[in-house]
Design a protein around this motif. Structure first.
Motif, PDB file in Angstrom:
ATOM      1  N   ARG A   1       5.118  14.052  -5.720  1.00 27.52           N
ATOM      2  CA  ARG A   1       5.486  13.026  -6.703  1.00 27.52           C
ATOM      3  C   ARG A   1       4.655  13.218  -7.980  1.00 27.52           C
ATOM      4  NH1 ARG A   1       4.314   6.506  -7.142  1.00 27.52           N
ATOM      5  NH2 ARG A   1       5.004   6.453  -9.301  1.00 27.52           N
TER       6      ARG A   1
ATOM      7  N   GLY B   1       1.506  12.074  -4.081  1.00 24.37           N
ATOM      8  CA  GLY B   1       1.918  12.125  -2.682  1.00 24.37           C
ATOM      9  C   GLY B   1       3.070  13.085  -2.472  1.00 24.37           C
TER      10      GLY B   1
ATOM     11  N   ASP C   1       8.986   5.770  -4.914  1.00 22.48           N
ATOM     12  CA  ASP C   1       8.354   4.454  -5.019  1.00 22.48           C
ATOM     13  C   ASP C   1       7.393   4.198  -3.857  1.00 22.48           C
ATOM     14  OD1 ASP C   1       9.785   3.963  -7.323  1.00 22.48           O
ATOM     15  OD2 ASP C   1      11.325   2.759  -6.327  1.00 22.48           O
TER      16      ASP C   1
ATOM     17  N   GLU D   1       0.845  -1.206   0.000  1.00 20.93           N
ATOM     18  CA  GLU D   1       0.000   0.000   0.000  1.00 20.93           C
ATOM     19  C   GLU D   1       0.873   1.246   0.000  1.00 20.93           C
ATOM     20  OE1 GLU D   1      -3.416   2.209   2.759  1.00 20.93           O
ATOM     21  OE2 GLU D   1      -2.557   0.294   3.379  1.00 20.93           O
ATOM     22  N   PRO D   2       0.698   2.142  -0.952  1.00 21.54           N
ATOM     23  CA  PRO D   2       1.544   3.338  -0.987  1.00 21.54           C
ATOM     24  C   PRO D   2       1.178   4.319   0.114  1.00 21.54           C
ATOM     25  CG  PRO D   2      -0.121   3.466  -2.692  1.00 21.54           C
ATOM     26  CD  PRO D   2      -0.258   2.105  -2.075  1.00 21.54           C
TER      27      PRO D   2
ATOM     28  N   LEU E   1       5.544   6.400  -2.389  1.00 21.41           N
ATOM     29  CA  LEU E   1       4.410   7.319  -2.432  1.00 21.41           C
ATOM     30  C   LEU E   1       3.401   6.945  -3.515  1.00 21.41           C
ATOM     31  CD1 LEU E   1       6.343  10.694  -2.131  1.00 21.41           C
ATOM     32  CD2 LEU E   1       4.642   9.861  -0.486  1.00 21.41           C
ATOM     33  N   ARG E   2       2.154   7.284  -3.274  1.00 20.70           N
ATOM     34  CA  ARG E   2       1.162   7.278  -4.350  1.00 20.70           C
ATOM     35  C   ARG E   2       1.471   8.446  -5.284  1.00 20.70           C
ATOM     36  NH1 ARG E   2      -2.038  11.611  -3.541  1.00 20.70           N
ATOM     37  NH2 ARG E   2      -2.420  12.329  -1.407  1.00 20.70           N
ATOM     38  N   LEU E   3       0.996   8.382  -6.490  1.00 22.21           N
ATOM     39  CA  LEU E   3       1.137   9.495  -7.416  1.00 22.21           C
ATOM     40  C   LEU E   3       0.419  10.718  -6.817  1.00 22.21           C
ATOM     41  CD1 LEU E   3       2.334  10.147 -10.224  1.00 22.21           C
ATOM     42  CD2 LEU E   3       0.058   9.693 -11.169  1.00 22.21           C
TER      43      LEU E   3
ATOM     44  N   ASP F   1       0.792   8.393   1.588  1.00 25.79           N
ATOM     45  CA  ASP F   1       0.418   9.745   1.173  1.00 25.79           C
ATOM     46  C   ASP F   1       1.581  10.715   1.348  1.00 25.79           C
ATOM     47  OD1 ASP F   1      -2.452   9.188   0.711  1.00 25.79           O
ATOM     48  OD2 ASP F   1      -2.457   8.821   2.875  1.00 25.79           O
TER      49      ASP F   1
END
Length: 236
Positions: A234, A106, A100, A75-76, A102-104, A78
């Motif tokens: 990110r 984040g 890597d 799970e990425p 982070l979510r896009l 935030d």
């Protein structure tokens, strides 16, 4: 600083990865804001202290590991957050692995602290203390002087050149902290350069600094600091 981080888009219940939490000094105010935190700390003893300091927060997990080697969860996050520790991470992986994790969209939030000129830390004291260092630590650059806050450049080149992060936003805070002679010597002994000195040189250096503070400054000095929060998103 933590209010500015929240205002940058870090909502309550955000999932946060902290790199190098130490004893949890910065983790506690993050936890108090309701974030779900995984804190990675290399030092076994410091991680144990962090767990005690954060025992009241069910949404915080302290992991003892080197960030470079720690396997990222599926799970990425935030936010990836690091307070005065990011510069210790291997530069070959710290930016890419943070991205890597982070979510896009984040955020990577790093905190740096600088000892700066100004305030009640006088120019005369710094000149005198440099004489102590030049005498007992041959690696000291001659004529070293403190920079002002405006001399310290806001730098996000490492992030933007990776192609993984957009331009950073910077938040700066100047503050002062008083030290007694004993407190200041304790602080110096946390610095790797002082700890690496041979015992005889280190003792001589610390004794000379103690005499300077006790005799010329009444047993107390005040240092001025600049803390800088750098936040980048990110993008890839």
């Amino acid at each position: 600083m933590f209010d500015d981080l929240a205002a940058a888009g870090v909502a309550p219940r955000a999932r946060v990865l902290e790199i190098g939490c130490g004893t949890g000094q910065a983790t506690v105010p993050l936890a108090e804001r309701g974030y779900r935190i995984v804190a990675v700390e290399l030092g076994t003893d410091m991680a144990a202290v962090a767990r005690r300091n954060l025992a009241a927060f069910d949404a915080v997990e302290v992991v003892t590991a080197a960030f470079e080697e720690w396997p990222l969860p599926g799970e990425p996050f935030d936010v990836v957050f690091s307070a005065t520790a990011f510069h210790w991470i291997d530069p070959a992986v710290r930016v890419s692995k943070s991205a890597d994790a982070l979510r896009l969209g984040g955020l990577l939030a790093t905190v740096g602290t600088h000892h700066i000129a100004g305030g009640t830390w006088t120019e005369a004291f710094f000149v005198e203390i440099q004489k102590c260092y030049e005498r007992f630590d041959p690696s000291t650059p001659p004529g070293l002087r403190l920079e002002t806050a405006r001399d310290i450049v806001e730098d996000d080149r490492e992030l933007t050149s990776s192609g993984r992060f957009g331009p950073a936003k910077f938040y700066r805070y100047e503050w002062e902290l008083p030290y007694s002679t004993a407190d200041y010597l304790d602080l110096l002994l946390t610095y790797s350069g002082h700890r690496a000195l041979p015992d005889v040189q280190r003792s001589a250096l610390l004794n000379s600094i103690a005499r300077l503070i006790d005799v010329d400054y009444g047993g107390q000095i005040v240092k001025r600091y600049l803390t800088e929060l750098r936040i980048a998103q990110r993008v890839r």
